[in-house]
Design a protein around this motif. Structure first.
Motif: not given
Length: 61
Positions: A5-12
């Motif tokens: 979830x953290x990686x997806x948040x950063x990319x978004x």
């Protein structure tokens, strides 16, 4: 491919911030209001993406 979830948040957040920044610099000047819009786009993308859970893989029966 699995993303946390953290990686997806950063990319978004990067994508949303870049989109808002590209729009803001079209006239060559970034105003305070445009800067606030960029920051809110990043924070909003982070919060929304982090809050939505990843899809659970289907279990084979």
């Amino acid at each position: 491919m699995r993303f946390s979830s953290i990686a997806k948040s950063i990319v978004s957040g990067v994508a949303a911030g870049a989109t808002a920044a590209v729009t803001a610099v079209q006239d060559g000047v970034v105003t305070t209001g445009e800067g606030v819009t960029i920051v809110l786009a990043i924070l909003g993308a982070w919060g929304i993406t982090y809050a939505v859970p990843n899809k659970q893989p289907a279990t084979e029966a």
